[in-house]
Design a protein around this motif. Structure first.
Motif, mmCIF file in Angstrom:
data_model
loop_
_atom_site.group_PDB
_atom_site.id
_atom_site.type_symbol
_atom_site.label_atom_id
_atom_site.label_comp_id
_atom_site.label_asym_id
_atom_site.label_seq_id
_atom_site.Cartn_x
_atom_site.Cartn_y
_atom_site.Cartn_z
ATOM 1 N N LYS A 1 0.832 -1.205 0.000
ATOM 2 C CA LYS A 1 0.000 0.000 0.000
ATOM 3 C C LYS A 1 0.868 1.257 0.000
ATOM 4 O O LYS A 1 0.547 2.250 -0.657
ATOM 5 C CB LYS A 1 -0.935 -0.009 1.204
ATOM 6 C CG LYS A 1 -2.068 -1.017 1.099
ATOM 7 C CD LYS A 1 -2.988 -0.958 2.308
ATOM 8 C CE LYS A 1 -4.115 -1.976 2.179
ATOM 9 N NZ LYS A 1 -5.011 -1.955 3.371
ATOM 10 N N GLU B 1 2.217 2.042 -3.514
ATOM 11 C CA GLU B 1 1.295 2.432 -4.582
ATOM 12 C C GLU B 1 1.509 3.855 -5.088
ATOM 13 O O GLU B 1 1.531 4.084 -6.304
ATOM 14 C CB GLU B 1 -0.155 2.231 -4.117
ATOM 15 C CG GLU B 1 -0.574 0.767 -4.071
ATOM 16 C CD GLU B 1 -1.991 0.591 -3.550
ATOM 17 O OE1 GLU B 1 -2.662 1.624 -3.294
ATOM 18 O OE2 GLU B 1 -2.441 -0.565 -3.402
ATOM 19 N N PRO B 2 1.686 4.868 -4.203
ATOM 20 C CA PRO B 2 1.952 6.226 -4.717
ATOM 21 C C PRO B 2 3.254 6.316 -5.505
ATOM 22 O O PRO B 2 3.360 7.091 -6.470
ATOM 23 C CB PRO B 2 2.015 7.076 -3.446
ATOM 24 C CG PRO B 2 1.287 6.292 -2.413
ATOM 25 C CD PRO B 2 1.539 4.850 -2.740
ATOM 26 N N ASP C 1 2.548 4.852 -8.891
ATOM 27 C CA ASP C 1 1.769 5.826 -9.661
ATOM 28 C C ASP C 1 2.665 6.940 -10.199
ATOM 29 O O ASP C 1 2.492 7.391 -11.346
ATOM 30 C CB ASP C 1 0.656 6.427 -8.798
ATOM 31 C CG ASP C 1 -0.460 5.427 -8.497
ATOM 32 O OD1 ASP C 1 -0.544 4.419 -9.217
ATOM 33 O OD2 ASP C 1 -1.226 5.664 -7.537
ATOM 34 N N GLN C 2 3.615 7.378 -9.392
ATOM 35 C CA GLN C 2 4.527 8.436 -9.835
ATOM 36 C C GLN C 2 5.422 7.944 -10.960
ATOM 37 O O GLN C 2 5.723 8.694 -11.906
ATOM 38 C CB GLN C 2 5.375 8.943 -8.665
ATOM 39 C CG GLN C 2 6.237 10.155 -9.014
ATOM 40 C CD GLN C 2 5.402 11.346 -9.435
ATOM 41 O OE1 GLN C 2 4.567 11.830 -8.662
ATOM 42 N NE2 GLN C 2 5.595 11.816 -10.659
#
Length: 292
Positions: free
Chosen positions: A230, A233-234, A237-238
């Motif tokens: 989790k 995930e950012p 995404d980046q």
């Protein structure tokens, strides 16, 4: 025969690099003019009386004239390029440097051509023909004939938006590559086009894997692994935003192409022909176990 040795368009710009300190500068040429004037007239260009004999000026003038009149030499960069050609031709050794940047260029070439077709409104196809002349061999990316000109296009797939922004078309190797293509295809213009296209999926995944293994630990419990995924995930995404642009509304197709235009220059190619002669002379001296 040594005359049959051809130099690749993509690397021949190395032949045109100058040996450090060997080429006389405009400032030094101006200084020669100043010193000759003082020697002949006993005054400088400002009309002031000056001494010439008995000073260091005669020695300075002699050194500058010798530098001006010295025959051209191949630079260390040029010699290194010729040695690579020698290894390939004489020993079958091809030195191919691989990197993620080159990988993207190879895998994304068709995407770049598609992007150019959409942006320019001209149907482009990948050129598959290799051409050669007495000195060079090369395979351009795109050759397109128009009613008023023949056009060569070479695509460069930038690794990232940052490298795309920083590309300014001043790489002398690309300009010489273009001049050689123009001669091989008897074309008029060379367009160097940097394209910001999506990275191939395997390269995107590689970047995600590198990020993952930077923080991953084999000692994590199942609960810790869930939290870890989790937290990643950012970052994933980046990475997608950094490497994929076709589905990002912040990037238009038009701004993902940057073009630099060069025109055929036959005088430049005369200079290249002279360097090729020098390169072939150096080629004849190369041995595997010699001091090259």
């Amino acid at each position: 025969m040594i005359e049959e040795i051809l130099f690749r368009a993509s690397g021949s710009g190395a032949l045109m690099t100058n040996k450090q300190g060997a080429v006389i500068t405009e400032t030094q040429l101006k200084r020669i003019d100043e010193l000759l004037y003082e020697k002949l007239h006993g005054i400088n260009h400002g009309g002031n009386k000056v001494k010439f004999a008995g000073t260091k000026k005669p020695e300075e003038l002699a050194e500058l004239i010798a530098k001006r009149d010295a025959p051209p030499e191949l630079s260390d960069t040029a010699k290194a390029f010729v040695r690579k050609v020698w290894l390939q031709m004489q020993k079958g050794v091809y030195i191919d440097i691989k990197s993620k940047y080159l990988d993207k260029g190879l895998y994304a070439e068709e995407d770049a051509i598609t992007l150019l077709t959409e942006v320019d409104g001209v149907f482009y196809v990948k050129n598959e023909e290799r051409k050669s002349n007495a000195n060079h061999t090369g395979e351009c990316d795109i050759f397109k004939e128009f009613p008023d000109k023949k056009l060569i296009i070479d695509t460069k797939c930038s690794w990232s938006p940052e490298t795309f922004m920083n590309s300014n078309g001043d790489d002398i190797n690309y300009e010489w590559q273009g001049q050689i293509y123009l001669e091989l295809w008897d074309a008029d213009e060379f367009h160097l086009k940097y394209c910001l296209v999506d990275a191939p999926p395997h390269l995107v995944q590689r970047e995600k894997d590198n990020a993952k293994w930077k923080y991953y630990s084999g000692d994590m419990t199942d609960a810790e692994l869930d939290l870890f995924e989790k937290a990643m995930e950012p970052i994933y995404d980046q990475i997608d935003r950094n490497m994929v642009y076709s589905n990002n509304p912040l990037f238009t197709k038009e701004e993902r192409v940057k073009t630099f235009v060069f025109y055929r220059d036959r005088e430049k190619m005369k200079l290249m022909a002279e360097r090729v002669k020098m390169a072939r002379e150096y080629y004849k001296t190369i041995t595997l176990n010699g001091k090259n």
